[in-house]
Design a protein around this motif. Structure first.
Motif, PDB file in Angstrom:
ATOM      1  N   LEU A 191      99.768  42.044  87.903  1.00  0.00           N
ATOM      2  CA  LEU A 191      99.468  40.590  88.653  1.00  0.00           C
ATOM      3  C   LEU A 191      97.907  40.239  88.855  1.00  0.00           C
ATOM      4  N   LYS A 192      97.111  41.712  89.419  1.00  0.00           N
ATOM      5  CA  LYS A 192      95.652  41.319  89.475  1.00  0.00           C
ATOM      6  C   LYS A 192      94.759  40.918  88.010  1.00  0.00           C
ATOM      7  N   SER A 193      95.395  41.577  87.056  1.00  0.00           N
ATOM      8  CA  SER A 193      94.626  41.375  85.796  1.00  0.00           C
ATOM      9  C   SER A 193      94.970  40.069  85.033  1.00  0.00           C
ATOM     10  N   ILE A 194      96.138  39.353  85.490  1.00  0.00           N
ATOM     11  CA  ILE A 194      96.588  38.227  85.198  1.00  0.00           C
ATOM     12  C   ILE A 194      95.740  37.024  85.727  1.00  0.00           C
ATOM     13  N   GLN A 211      92.590  37.528  86.348  1.00  0.00           N
ATOM     14  CA  GLN A 211      91.297  37.545  85.748  1.00  0.00           C
ATOM     15  C   GLN A 211      91.191  36.988  84.490  1.00  0.00           C
ATOM     16  N   ALA A 212      92.437  36.423  84.000  1.00  0.00           N
ATOM     17  CA  ALA A 212      92.619  36.407  82.445  1.00  0.00           C
ATOM     18  C   ALA A 212      92.204  34.838  82.192  1.00  0.00           C
ATOM     19  N   ASN A 213      91.574  34.456  81.211  1.00  0.00           N
ATOM     20  CA  ASN A 213      91.432  33.171  80.661  1.00  0.00           C
ATOM     21  C   ASN A 213      92.556  32.424  80.291  1.00  0.00           C
ATOM     22  N   LEU A 214      92.953  31.414  81.193  1.00  0.00           N
ATOM     23  CA  LEU A 214      94.075  30.546  81.040  1.00  0.00           C
ATOM     24  C   LEU A 214      93.817  29.167  80.245  1.00  0.00           C
ATOM     25  N   GLU A 215      92.770  28.924  79.684  1.00  0.00           N
ATOM     26  CA  GLU A 215      92.401  27.698  79.000  1.00  0.00           C
ATOM     27  C   GLU A 215      93.309  27.229  78.075  1.00  0.00           C
ATOM     28  N   ASN A 221      97.107  32.019  93.211  1.00  0.00           N
ATOM     29  CA  ASN A 221      97.527  31.562  92.014  1.00  0.00           C
ATOM     30  C   ASN A 221      97.586  29.862  92.130  1.00  0.00           C
ATOM     31  N   GLN A 222      97.509  29.318  93.236  1.00  0.00           N
ATOM     32  CA  GLN A 222      97.489  27.899  93.337  1.00  0.00           C
ATOM     33  C   GLN A 222      95.825  27.579  92.958  1.00  0.00           C
ATOM     34  N   PHE A 262      91.215  39.993  79.192  1.00  0.00           N
ATOM     35  CA  PHE A 262      90.838  38.825  79.322  1.00  0.00           C
ATOM     36  C   PHE A 262      91.302  37.480  78.505  1.00  0.00           C
ATOM     37  N   SER A 263      91.554  37.880  77.253  1.00  0.00           N
ATOM     38  CA  SER A 263      91.598  37.047  76.271  1.00  0.00           C
ATOM     39  C   SER A 263      93.279  37.196  76.098  1.00  0.00           C
TER      40      SER A 263
END
Length: 305
Positions: A20-23, A25-29, A57-58, A102-103
């Motif tokens: 959950l912590k790494s999600i 930090q991920a790129n959600l573009e 998350n919000q 991240f990707s």
């Protein structure tokens, strides 16, 4: 692109989950992420932990639903329950202890033509040793980065993105995706058994891209595993012995004898041995009997109507 992510927690808080912590930090573009958290016990999550996670998350535009069931329900039942819910382009399953790049989600977005998209898996115990995806039969032969055929490949559940097209083909042919005779270990092996056995899915292509670090039981010395973990592995090995399509061994007498050999080899207590015998007789994991209410509602959510 809409991506549904299901993460199952056990004996772990939201704030302590590496996944959950790494999600966060991920790129959600260009992706619309819908997070489903299933707390499988053994205790309920604390309200402060829940509130902090939902707020984070919000802030990142991630819709989130949290479900709590402290019965330690079979993973295959949890997966099947949510794989039929809500619209999505890809469905991703995570354990609680994975570290993604991240990707990670961009790799899915830019390669949506593939049926499965998965990272190269490296054990946290041996970070320089890739262990998945691998050849279906020759387990030590890993699949390199790039395109692969679903007909001869397998990987773990955690971090694997399943396309809606693949899932629909499995549902059309078998009416399920995960084999509910299995509960914890080898639910992923059985998924790939099903994919390989289905002509419409075996012919599809997957992509191995990026890296993920994950806690792997196979890299832990058997001697230090708990009695419970050794029993769970024994259940999985026994059920795979019974149900692998190319070599089914369903004769009760032979499997009872095999269970006795496993008791000796895996140093199981007499109580665990009796539980393994029950698995042999019923031909399913003991946790397979617990079910999920089809109308179960989240205990917490940041989705507002």
């Amino acid at each position: 692109m809409r991506i549904n992510v299901l993460t199952v927690l056990y004996n772990c808080t939201l704030s302590d989950s590496a996944t959950l912590k790494s999600i966060l930090q991920a790129n959600l573009e260009s992706t619309k992420l819908n997070m489903i958290i299933w707390n499988n016990g053994p205790t309920l999550l604390k309200e402060q932990d829940i509130n902090n996670y939902l707020k984070s998350n919000q802030k990142n535009g991630i819709t989130t639903s949290i479900y709590q069931d402290v019965r330690n329900i079979s993973l295959s039942k949890i997966y099947n329950h949510f794989i039929n819910k809500i619209d999505y382009d890809f469905f991703v399953i995570f354990d609680q202890d994975s570290n993604i790049d991240f990707s990670f989600f961009q790799n899915i977005y830019h390669n949506s033509q593939y049926a499965i998209i998965c990272p190269a898996i490296f054990p946290k115990q041996k970070i320089d040793k890739q262990c998945f995806p691998s050849d279906f039969e020759q387990r030590e032969q890993v699949v390199p980065l790039g395109e692969f055929s679903l007909s001869n490949t397998r990987t773990i559940n955690s971090g694997t993105a399943l396309s809606k097209d693949l899932i629909d083909k499995l549902l059309d042919n078998h009416h399920y995706v995960f084999d509910e005779k299995f509960a914890f270990y080898h639910t992923d092996h059985r998924l790939f058994d099903l994919i390989h056995a289905t002509p419409q899915t075996a012919m599809l292509k997957g992509l191995c891209i990026g890296k993920m670090y994950h806690d792997m039981t196979c890299e832990v010395s058997y001697d230090v595993l708990s009695e419970r973990a050794r029993l769970e592995i024994a259940y999985a090995k026994m059920l795979m012995r019974m149900y692998r399509a190319h070599n089914p061994k369903i004769e009760l007498r032979r499997n009872l004898f095999y269970a006795y050999k496993m008791k000796k080899k895996d140093n199981l207590s007499f109580r665990s041995f009796l539980k393994l015998l029950k698995c042999v007789i019923t031909k399913k994991h003991p946790r397979s009997y617990a079910s999920i209410d089809k109308d179960v509602k989240p205990t917490n959510s940041n989705i507002f109507s």
